[in-house]
Structure formats: structure tokens, C-alpha cells
Design a protein around this motif. Structure first.
Motif, PDB file in Angstrom:
ATOM      1  N   HIS A  86       0.844  -1.256  -0.125  1.00 47.78           N
ATOM      2  CA  HIS A  86       0.057   0.020  -0.064  1.00 47.78           C
ATOM      3  C   HIS A  86       1.009   1.120  -0.079  1.00 47.78           C
ATOM      4  O   HIS A  86       1.784   1.516   0.771  1.00 47.78           O
ATOM      5  CB  HIS A  86      -0.875  -0.028   1.256  1.00 47.78           C
ATOM      6  CG  HIS A  86      -1.928  -1.372   1.241  1.00 47.78           C
ATOM      7  ND1 HIS A  86      -2.950  -1.089   0.805  1.00 47.78           N
ATOM      8  CD2 HIS A  86      -1.592  -2.522   1.814  1.00 47.78           C
ATOM      9  CE1 HIS A  86      -3.556  -2.269   0.959  1.00 47.78           C
ATOM     10  NE2 HIS A  86      -2.775  -3.022   1.740  1.00 47.78           N
ATOM     11  N   PRO A  87       0.652   2.104  -0.962  1.00 45.96           N
ATOM     12  CA  PRO A  87       1.259   3.394  -0.872  1.00 45.96           C
ATOM     13  C   PRO A  87       1.349   4.165   0.332  1.00 45.96           C
ATOM     14  O   PRO A  87       0.276   4.140   0.842  1.00 45.96           O
ATOM     15  CB  PRO A  87       0.978   4.122  -2.136  1.00 45.96           C
ATOM     16  CG  PRO A  87      -0.039   3.307  -2.944  1.00 45.96           C
ATOM     17  CD  PRO A  87      -0.320   2.224  -1.962  1.00 45.96           C
ATOM     18  N   VAL A  88       2.385   4.823   0.671  1.00 42.32           N
ATOM     19  CA  VAL A  88       2.474   5.861   2.090  1.00 42.32           C
ATOM     20  C   VAL A  88       2.777   7.029   1.463  1.00 42.32           C
ATOM     21  O   VAL A  88       4.011   7.096   1.002  1.00 42.32           O
ATOM     22  CB  VAL A  88       3.103   5.126   3.073  1.00 42.32           C
ATOM     23  CG1 VAL A  88       3.242   6.400   4.329  1.00 42.32           C
ATOM     24  CG2 VAL A  88       2.660   3.716   3.526  1.00 42.32           C
ATOM     25  N   ASP A  89       2.056   8.112   1.307  1.00 41.41           N
ATOM     26  CA  ASP A  89       2.460   9.377   1.027  1.00 41.41           C
ATOM     27  C   ASP A  89       3.159  10.086   2.439  1.00 41.41           C
ATOM     28  O   ASP A  89       2.178  10.664   2.972  1.00 41.41           O
ATOM     29  CB  ASP A  89       1.311  10.268   0.587  1.00 41.41           C
ATOM     30  CG  ASP A  89       0.684   9.969  -0.974  1.00 41.41           C
ATOM     31  OD1 ASP A  89       1.650   9.614  -1.497  1.00 41.41           O
ATOM     32  OD2 ASP A  89      -0.371  10.090  -1.343  1.00 41.41           O
ATOM     33  N   ILE A  90       4.348  10.357   2.421  1.00 42.23           N
ATOM     34  CA  ILE A  90       5.021  10.957   3.645  1.00 42.23           C
ATOM     35  C   ILE A  90       5.214  12.596   3.038  1.00 42.23           C
ATOM     36  O   ILE A  90       5.480  12.923   2.131  1.00 42.23           O
ATOM     37  CB  ILE A  90       6.358  10.268   3.827  1.00 42.23           C
ATOM     38  CG1 ILE A  90       6.237   8.850   4.188  1.00 42.23           C
ATOM     39  CG2 ILE A  90       6.985  11.118   5.031  1.00 42.23           C
ATOM     40  CD1 ILE A  90       7.523   7.993   4.388  1.00 42.23           C
ATOM     41  N   THR A  91       4.563  13.368   3.934  1.00 40.37           N
ATOM     42  CA  THR A  91       4.626  14.638   3.632  1.00 40.37           C
ATOM     43  C   THR A  91       5.555  15.647   4.563  1.00 40.37           C
ATOM     44  O   THR A  91       5.720  16.703   4.304  1.00 40.37           O
ATOM     45  CB  THR A  91       3.015  15.257   3.687  1.00 40.37           C
ATOM     46  OG1 THR A  91       2.537  14.997   5.052  1.00 40.37           O
ATOM     47  CG2 THR A  91       2.055  14.664   2.646  1.00 40.37           C
ATOM     48  N   THR A  92       5.811  15.064   5.737  1.00 43.40           N
ATOM     49  CA  THR A  92       6.765  15.771   6.611  1.00 43.40           C
ATOM     50  C   THR A  92       7.651  15.022   7.279  1.00 43.40           C
ATOM     51  O   THR A  92       7.397  13.608   7.849  1.00 43.40           O
ATOM     52  CB  THR A  92       5.997  16.488   7.736  1.00 43.40           C
ATOM     53  OG1 THR A  92       4.970  17.393   7.016  1.00 43.40           O
ATOM     54  CG2 THR A  92       6.905  17.341   8.676  1.00 43.40           C
ATOM     55  N   LEU A  93       8.933  15.128   7.631  1.00 46.02           N
ATOM     56  CA  LEU A  93       9.952  14.340   8.060  1.00 46.02           C
ATOM     57  C   LEU A  93      10.637  15.510   9.216  1.00 46.02           C
ATOM     58  O   LEU A  93      11.058  16.548   8.532  1.00 46.02           O
ATOM     59  CB  LEU A  93      11.023  13.740   7.187  1.00 46.02           C
ATOM     60  CG  LEU A  93      10.451  12.807   6.614  1.00 46.02           C
ATOM     61  CD1 LEU A  93      11.697  12.087   5.579  1.00 46.02           C
ATOM     62  CD2 LEU A  93       9.856  11.531   7.356  1.00 46.02           C
ATOM     63  N   SER A  94      10.570  15.242  10.496  1.00 44.74           N
ATOM     64  CA  SER A  94      11.237  16.273  11.345  1.00 44.74           C
ATOM     65  C   SER A  94      12.394  15.364  12.127  1.00 44.74           C
ATOM     66  O   SER A  94      12.074  14.265  12.433  1.00 44.74           O
ATOM     67  CB  SER A  94      10.250  16.622  12.382  1.00 44.74           C
ATOM     68  OG  SER A  94       9.155  17.458  11.633  1.00 44.74           O
ATOM     69  N   PHE A  95      13.505  15.957  12.366  1.00 41.34           N
ATOM     70  CA  PHE A  95      14.550  15.080  13.130  1.00 41.34           C
ATOM     71  C   PHE A  95      14.696  16.147  14.572  1.00 41.34           C
ATOM     72  O   PHE A  95      14.747  17.046  14.608  1.00 41.34           O
ATOM     73  CB  PHE A  95      15.892  15.432  12.387  1.00 41.34           C
ATOM     74  CG  PHE A  95      15.870  14.738  11.057  1.00 41.34           C
ATOM     75  CD1 PHE A  95      16.267  13.358  11.071  1.00 41.34           C
ATOM     76  CD2 PHE A  95      15.099  15.399  10.218  1.00 41.34           C
ATOM     77  CE1 PHE A  95      16.089  12.742   9.697  1.00 41.34           C
ATOM     78  CE2 PHE A  95      15.153  14.691   8.605  1.00 41.34           C
ATOM     79  CZ  PHE A  95      15.521  13.500   8.651  1.00 41.34           C
ATOM     80  N   ARG A  96      14.529  15.106  15.573  1.00 38.51           N
ATOM     81  CA  ARG A  96      14.284  15.739  16.914  1.00 38.51           C
ATOM     82  C   ARG A  96      15.342  15.075  17.798  1.00 38.51           C
ATOM     83  O   ARG A  96      15.486  13.958  17.674  1.00 38.51           O
ATOM     84  CB  ARG A  96      12.756  15.512  17.432  1.00 38.51           C
ATOM     85  CG  ARG A  96      11.719  16.437  16.593  1.00 38.51           C
ATOM     86  CD  ARG A  96      10.321  15.796  17.153  1.00 38.51           C
ATOM     87  NE  ARG A  96       9.395  16.804  16.209  1.00 38.51           N
ATOM     88  CZ  ARG A  96       8.161  16.628  16.494  1.00 38.51           C
ATOM     89  NH1 ARG A  96       7.707  15.944  17.312  1.00 38.51           N
ATOM     90  NH2 ARG A  96       7.157  17.427  15.570  1.00 38.51           N
ATOM     91  N   THR A  97      15.714  15.647  18.944  1.00 37.40           N
ATOM     92  CA  THR A  97      16.564  15.142  19.817  1.00 37.40           C
ATOM     93  C   THR A  97      16.242  15.436  21.095  1.00 37.40           C
ATOM     94  O   THR A  97      16.215  16.509  21.588  1.00 37.40           O
ATOM     95  CB  THR A  97      18.050  15.740  19.741  1.00 37.40           C
ATOM     96  OG1 THR A  97      18.469  15.513  18.406  1.00 37.40           O
ATOM     97  CG2 THR A  97      18.936  14.977  20.533  1.00 37.40           C
ATOM     98  N   PRO A  98      15.337  14.626  21.796  1.00 38.05           N
ATOM     99  CA  PRO A  98      14.759  14.719  22.895  1.00 38.05           C
ATOM    100  C   PRO A  98      16.079  14.954  23.868  1.00 38.05           C
ATOM    101  O   PRO A  98      17.150  14.364  23.837  1.00 38.05           O
ATOM    102  CB  PRO A  98      13.995  13.538  23.190  1.00 38.05           C
ATOM    103  CG  PRO A  98      14.144  12.674  22.213  1.00 38.05           C
ATOM    104  CD  PRO A  98      15.019  13.323  21.027  1.00 38.05           C
ATOM    105  N   ALA A  99      15.577  15.518  25.078  1.00 39.17           N
ATOM    106  CA  ALA A  99      16.555  16.029  26.263  1.00 39.17           C
ATOM    107  C   ALA A  99      17.226  14.663  26.773  1.00 39.17           C
ATOM    108  O   ALA A  99      16.637  13.724  27.295  1.00 39.17           O
ATOM    109  CB  ALA A  99      15.873  16.450  27.207  1.00 39.17           C
TER     110      ALA A  99
END
Length: 139
Positions: free
Chosen positions: A91-104
Motif C-alpha cells: 500500500h502506498p504511503v504518502d509521507i509529507t513531513t519528516l522532522s528530526f528531533r533530539t529529546p533531552a
């Protein structure tokens, strides 16, 4: 009816980089198909989200901490070619946002906004379904 995305529990995210594009694999914890899929209810799913040709240079992943990127949906140029295998179909997955986070004090995590395009191959009674998730990025 929307697919119960609470069943899709990311375990880890792994990136590979080649030719200035990235490839992503998000391993998901095994889960059983929901009761709404009468003919397949309870069928164990062992799967992952796979995304290819991500137009990002991830050769220095640490430099992306705190950054977010938006992408168009297929077939607009610059889209991420994503899919997930559920109930014997891709099944296709349309990825519209990628964010790179570093929790404390923690390892870098990936936050994503996507849509499971379940209308393409059909998945029981489920319609295209928004899906947001966070996954720990493996080095």
C-alpha cells in the motif's frame, strides 16, 4: 472508516544514503489485523514502512537535528516513494513531513506525517488514513 493506526507501533528507523538521496526503513512491532477485517481478523502482520528516493542529503544526520522538511505527494516531483505491506499487498504511503528531533538526553528521533493510501489496493473497509509517528533513529 479509518485504519486504526494505533496498531502501527514503530520500533526503529534506519536510514541509508546513496547518490545524495536517502532510503528509510521503519520497523514496526508485530500486530494482528483488526476485527473490521472479518476475513483476516487476527492475522499477524510482520511489516515495515519503506521509503525510497528521499531527496535529502543525510550524510551528516546530526546536522539535521531540529530541522523539518515537507514533501509533496506522489506523483509531484520531489515526493517520497513510500509503502507498507499489509494483508498480502503493498500500500502506498504518502509521507509529507519528516522532522528530526533530539529529546533531552536521548537519541535522535524521527517524527513523520503521512497518509496510508489504502484505496489503491484496498484493505477491507478502510479508507485512506492519516498517520503520524515517532521512531528512534538507529545510527
Amino acid at each position: 472508516m479509518l485504519f486504526p493506526t494505533r496498531l502501527l507501533s514503530p520500533v526503529t528507523a534506519r536510514f541509508q544514503v546513496s547518490n545524495r538521496t536517502a532510503h528509510l526503513k521503519v520497523e514496526l512491532a508485530d500486530f494482528a489485523l483488526p476485527a473490521e477485517m472479518a476475513e483476516a481478523a487476527g492475522e499477524l502482520q510482520r511489516t515495515a514502512l519503506v521509503a525510497e528516493r528521499i531527496p535529502l542529503d543525510l550524510s551528516d544526520l546530526g546536522a539535521l537535528a531540529g530541522k523539518s522538511f515537507d514533501f509533496p505527494v506522489n506523483p509531484t516531483p520531489g515526493y517520497i516513494d513510500g509503502s507498507i505491506y499489509l494483508h498480502h499487498r503493498h500500500h502506498p504511503v504518502d509521507i509529507t513531513t519528516l522532522s528530526f528531533r533530539t529529546p533531552a538526553g536521548g537519541a535522535m528521533t524521527l517524527y513523520a506525517e503521512a497518509v496510508l493510501v489504502l484505496s489503491y489496493e484496498g484493505l477491507g473497509p478502510f479508507a485512506d488514513t492519516p498517520w503520524t509517528f515517532t521512531a528512534r533513529i538507529e545510527p
